[in-house]
Write an enzyme that holds these catalytic residues in place. Sequence first.
Site, short mmCIF file in Angstrom:
data_model
loop_
_atom_site.label_atom_id
_atom_site.label_comp_id
_atom_site.label_asym_id
_atom_site.label_seq_id
_atom_site.Cartn_x
_atom_site.Cartn_y
_atom_site.Cartn_z
N LYS A 1 0.90 -1.14 -0.06
CA LYS A 1 0.06 0.05 0.08
C LYS A 1 0.90 1.24 0.01
O LYS A 1 1.83 1.44 0.85
CB LYS A 1 -0.88 0.01 1.17
N ILE A 2 0.46 2.14 -0.96
CA ILE A 2 1.59 3.50 -0.85
C ILE A 2 0.39 4.59 -1.02
O ILE A 2 -0.41 4.66 -1.76
CB ILE A 2 2.14 3.39 -2.15
#
Length: 188
Positions: free
Chosen positions: A89-90
């Site tokens: 996740k970014i």
Amino acid sequence: MELILDTADAAAVRELSDCFAVSGVTTNPTIITRSGKTPEEVARQMIKVLHPHQKFFMQVIATDTQGILADAHAIKALQVADGPEMCVKIPVTPEGYKAMKTLSTEKMTVLATAIYSADQGFMAALNGVQYLAPYVNRMDNYGDGVREVSDLLSMLAKAGLTTKVCAASFKNVRQIHELIKEGIDAVT
Ligand code: G3P
């Protein structure tokens, strides 16, 4: 549609997976801090309770592009043969967008997170990520979160993009119900 659990509680994942078709688990630094466990402990426990057909999304901690890329590779390196698919996740910051572009050339499932508008999500989709996580309730605080996510779904469809939308940040079942009616790909 994918039903994903947003938690650091592996026991809850085991229990709910017995009842429902759980596709995977998402976590974020806030959830992990609140659990009192380290990210490594949470990862170890989740990898034990999740199966190869499920996904486990961990969020990068670094805020600069090089650090985000290093975190992403470290998360992917946690992958084990009989465990869930490790996904990254970014957040959709300028540095995050740069990392997404770079990672789109690698074999890695990336989820763009902390999305507060349809346009922010659309730009991440163009950068080649596989999942977008718009924060529905937080958008509801100043507008209509369900409508914004619905716009995002239409924009992706019109552009011929197959990026999945994994709606997040819910405060009531109505928000989830409305998005399932709109054809959401996943909820967490
Ligand atoms: O997955 C995102 C979510 O954890 C944020 O939720 O409740 O802090 O708005 P919330």
